[in-house]
Design an enzyme around this catalytic site. Structure first.
Site, short mmCIF file in Angstrom:
data_model
loop_
_atom_site.label_atom_id
_atom_site.label_comp_id
_atom_site.label_asym_id
_atom_site.label_seq_id
_atom_site.Cartn_x
_atom_site.Cartn_y
_atom_site.Cartn_z
CG HIS A 1 -4.05 3.91 3.22
ND1 HIS A 1 -3.26 3.40 4.13
CD2 HIS A 1 -4.56 5.00 4.09
CE1 HIS A 1 -3.02 3.96 5.18
NE2 HIS A 1 -3.78 4.98 5.41
CG ASP B 1 -3.18 14.47 -5.11
OD1 ASP B 1 -4.16 13.66 -4.55
OD2 ASP B 1 -2.60 14.30 -6.05
CB CYS C 1 -0.93 -0.15 1.23
SG CYS C 1 -1.79 1.68 1.52
CG HIS D 1 -7.20 8.96 0.05
ND1 HIS D 1 -7.22 7.83 -0.12
CD2 HIS D 1 -7.54 9.85 -0.95
CE1 HIS D 1 -7.82 7.65 -1.45
NE2 HIS D 1 -8.06 8.81 -1.95
CG HIS E 1 -4.24 -0.48 5.07
ND1 HIS E 1 -3.70 0.14 4.07
CD2 HIS E 1 -5.36 -1.23 4.68
CE1 HIS E 1 -4.36 -0.36 2.91
NE2 HIS E 1 -5.48 -1.36 3.21
P1 5GP Z 1 -8.45 8.76 -5.06
O1 5GP Z 1 -8.75 8.85 -6.53
O2 5GP Z 1 -8.22 7.32 -4.61
O3 5GP Z 1 -9.56 9.31 -3.95
O4 5GP Z 1 -7.17 9.67 -4.87
C1 5GP Z 1 -5.86 9.35 -4.82
C2 5GP Z 1 -4.83 10.48 -4.72
O5 5GP Z 1 -3.76 10.18 -4.46
C3 5GP Z 1 -4.86 11.10 -6.20
O6 5GP Z 1 -5.27 12.20 -6.08
C4 5GP Z 1 -3.53 10.88 -7.00
O7 5GP Z 1 -2.90 12.08 -7.59
C5 5GP Z 1 -2.87 10.72 -5.35
N1 5GP Z 1 -1.68 10.05 -5.19
C6 5GP Z 1 -1.68 8.68 -5.99
N2 5GP Z 1 -0.29 8.51 -5.80
C7 5GP Z 1 0.30 9.38 -4.96
C8 5GP Z 1 1.90 9.29 -4.30
O8 5GP Z 1 2.69 8.44 -4.38
N3 5GP Z 1 1.95 10.49 -3.76
C9 5GP Z 1 1.16 11.49 -3.45
N4 5GP Z 1 1.58 12.48 -2.82
N5 5GP Z 1 0.27 11.32 -4.06
C10 5GP Z 1 -0.30 10.26 -4.69
ZN ZN Z 2 -2.47 1.53 3.65
#
Ligand code: 5GP
Ligand code: ZN
Length: 117
Positions: A97, A31, A5, A99, A47
């Site tokens: 995970h 992000d 993860c 967020h 987690h």
């Molecule tokens: P979700 O679509 O799952 O709600 O949002 C996941 C967010 O995590 C996305 O906005 C994506 O840009 C961000 N994200 C994905 N991988 C990483 C990473 O390795 N580092 C950071 N800082 N953000 C990430």
């Molecule tokens: Zn996790």
């Protein structure tokens, strides 16, 4: 800690991130692909896959995520912002995970329709 993860790895500092806040339970970081001028993710270090997996004993943790997002927004001088939990693939969730997205900084008090969800 789930070894596959990415957000667990960010929580533990094994993967680097631009940290905005950290304590024993929570981490907030920028992000990597911002969808707004200010786009910060607030995560629990524990987690939990998503809101769909919340247990009753997580209520304190959820309140802390929201409180922290509000504090960060205030520190950044955001007058308005969005707080978003994407839940499941059909809800746009890609990282499994939990967020909280803090989105803001558009600076468009005059026409909020332009970025209303
Ligand atoms: P979700 O679509 O799952 O709600 O949002 C996941 C967010 O995590 C996305 O906005 C994506 O840009 C961000 N994200 C994905 N991988 C990483 C990473 O390795 N580092 C950071 N800082 N953000 C990430
Ligand atoms: Zn996790």
């Amino acid at each position: 800690m789930y070894s596959d993860c990415i957000f667990c790895k960010i929580a533990q500092g094994e993967v680097s991130s631009e940290i905005e806040y950290e304590d024993g339970e929570i981490k907030a970081f920028k992000d990597i692909r911002p969808s707004a001028p200010v786009h910060i993710l607030v995560i629990p270090k524990e987690h939990v896959e998503s809101i769909a997996y919340l247990q009753e004993n997580h209520s304190d943790m959820i309140a802390k995520l929201i409180y922290r997002a509000k504090q960060i927004a205030a520190e950044k001088g955001l007058k308005g912002y969005k707080l978003v939990f994407n839940v499941g693939r059909e809800g746009g969730q890609v990282i499994d995970h939990l967020h909280l997205h803090l989105l803001g900084g558009w600076g468009r008090e005059d026409n909020p329709d332009e970025y209303r969800v």
